[in-house]
Design a protein around this motif. Structure first.
Motif, mmCIF file in Angstrom:
data_model
loop_
_atom_site.group_PDB
_atom_site.id
_atom_site.type_symbol
_atom_site.label_atom_id
_atom_site.label_comp_id
_atom_site.label_asym_id
_atom_site.label_seq_id
_atom_site.Cartn_x
_atom_site.Cartn_y
_atom_site.Cartn_z
ATOM 1 N N GLN A 287 0.833 -1.193 0.000
ATOM 2 C CA GLN A 287 0.000 0.000 0.000
ATOM 3 C C GLN A 287 0.873 1.250 0.000
ATOM 4 N N PRO A 288 0.492 2.265 -0.780
ATOM 5 C CA PRO A 288 1.321 3.477 -0.846
ATOM 6 C C PRO A 288 1.447 4.176 0.507
ATOM 7 N N ILE A 289 2.615 4.724 0.753
ATOM 8 C CA ILE A 289 2.851 5.612 1.878
ATOM 9 C C ILE A 289 2.662 7.038 1.355
ATOM 10 N N TYR A 290 1.701 7.773 1.922
ATOM 11 C CA TYR A 290 1.376 9.110 1.439
ATOM 12 C C TYR A 290 2.073 10.179 2.272
ATOM 13 N N THR A 291 2.597 11.192 1.591
ATOM 14 C CA THR A 291 3.116 12.373 2.258
ATOM 15 C C THR A 291 2.552 13.607 1.552
ATOM 16 N N CYS A 292 2.310 14.667 2.311
ATOM 17 C CA CYS A 292 1.738 15.897 1.755
ATOM 18 C C CYS A 292 2.537 17.103 2.252
ATOM 19 N N LEU A 293 2.931 17.957 1.318
ATOM 20 C CA LEU A 293 3.634 19.201 1.633
ATOM 21 C C LEU A 293 2.828 20.339 1.025
#
Length: 404
Positions: A137-143
């Motif tokens: 499953q993707p690991i999500y990051t948000c900037l």
């Protein structure tokens, strides 16, 4: 302490060094304000990216302006020994993490990398995937940026250890109310022997925002790095030129999708260095340009070892008379036995294809949308289903927008 002092000294010397490509940006304009007035919301920025608000509940790391809102590791990742934490925390708690700090990207590469070291406060994320782990499953990051004249300076490090496999999705953007800001993101990726990292980065900005990603990737023996980069929406300027070092038997597939608008300057490319025997690289770009946008699509492959292979493919489509696209493929070999090729084309929508689709019952706008979606679509190898679905949704939305 001596190493920290040396990094700072190198950064100070480089603080006035412009990048070789892209428009120069006056850093002082953004560094002097640092905290601007709130201009929008986090949810607004996520909607613009196409990720939706629900991603907040799944993301491993979320940073808004200079504030870290969320840094978690899901239970399933904890059980696999995966680490997700702010960079400053990793450098404080994990002595071995310091061995990856400014190793793939020089701190004095230019004024932007220097500013990240001097003023960024070591914000950004650190992700570690232990040997043999399979993170499907993707690991999500948000900037995200929601404040006016914000200078968001981040430094990210990702390490995928031997034989491991991971999928990472990073969304970077601003809310609608922002009219001016600066985003500089230094990213260092280390793909160990036999490991695989698939990384998708989606950018959506607004006019008045300058974007300067700085990326270095080291792929060790028999490792694999798959990269998908998509930028859509207007921007003041963006300049990115990742450098990927590939050791023996290592593989790179990199796709860049650029949908350029307004009067912005997009200077985007990649450099692959084939350092070890049997290494291979494929650099693919798709460009749509409208308004008076200028796009420079750079790609370079260097062969430094025998039995290496590389291919560059760049397709561009201007959608207005004032848009400019320059395709700049470069091949370099210093050894025997390397096979390097390139294909570049800048054209227009074929009338016969448009007429054929219209004869099958599609309206002209629908037919154009289908053809543009076909141009934007790149089949990226090995992406998990959730990531493929997200990319297809964004491609469809962009094709519909381009026909409007």
């Amino acid at each position: 302490m001596a190493e920290v002092a040396e990094l700072r000294e190198r950064a100070l010397r480089a603080l006035q060094s412009p990048a070789p490509y892209g428009p120069d940006v006056d850093l002082e304009r953004y560094l002097s304000s640092r905290r601007g007035a709130a201009a929008g919301t986090v949810e607004d920025a996520l909607e613009k990216l196409g990720l939706g608000r629900s991603v907040l509940g799944r993301a491993g790391y979320v940073q808004v302006n200079e504030e870290i809102l969320r840094s978690i590791v899901a239970r399933r990742l904890e059980q696999q020994g995966v680490l997700v934490m702010p960079l400053h925390e990793a450098l404080e708690k994990l002595p071995w993490a310091r061995g990856y700090y400014w190793r793939a990207v020089p701190v004095d590469a230019d004024k932007y990398t220097a500013a990240v070291e001097l003023y960024g406060g070591r914000k950004g994320y650190f992700i570690y995937v232990p040997p043999g782990a399979r993170v499907e499953q993707p690991i999500y990051t948000c900037l995200l940026i929601t404040e006016e004249l914000e200078a968001q300076l981040v430094h990210n490090i990702v390490v995928v250890d031997e034989g491991a496999e991971a999928n990472l999705v990073s969304g970077c953007g601003v809310s609608h109310g922002v009219t001016g800001a600066l985003h500089v993101g230094v990213s260092e990726f280390y793909v160990k022997k036999g490991a695989t990292l698939r990384y998708a980065m989606i950018h959506s900005w607004v006019p008045g925002v300058h974007v300067r990603p700085r990326t270095g990737v080291v792929v060790e023996e028999d490792g694999s790095y798959v990269n998908y980069y998509l930028i859509h929406g207007p921007v003041a300027s963006v300049q990115s030129y990742p450098v990927v070092e590939l050791q023996r038997g290592a593989r790179l597939y990199s796709a860049s999708i650029i949908v350029a608008e307004g009067d912005a300057v997009y200077d985007i490319g990649a450099l692959a260095r084939l350092r070890g025997q049997g290494a291979s690289a494929e650099l693919v770009s798709r460009v749509l340009a409208r308004g008076s946008a200028r796009v420079y699509a750079r790609s370079r492959i260097e062969a430094h070892a025998p039995d290496t292979r590389g291919h560059i493919e760049c397709l561009g489509l201007p959608l207005s008379g004032d848009a400019v696209i320059e395709s700049i493929p470069e091949l370099h070999s210093s050894v025997e036995g390397a096979e390097l090729t390139h294909e570049a084309a800048i054209g227009r929508i074929a009338e016969e294809e448009l007429e054929y689709l219209m004869s099958r019952g599609f309206t002209e706008d629908e037919a154009r949308g289908l053809l543009l979606r076909g141009l934007l679509h790149v089949e990226v190898p090995g992406l998990p289903a959730p990531l493929r679905s997200l990319i297809r949704y964004v491609e469809r939305t962009l094709a519909e927008k381009a026909t409007g």
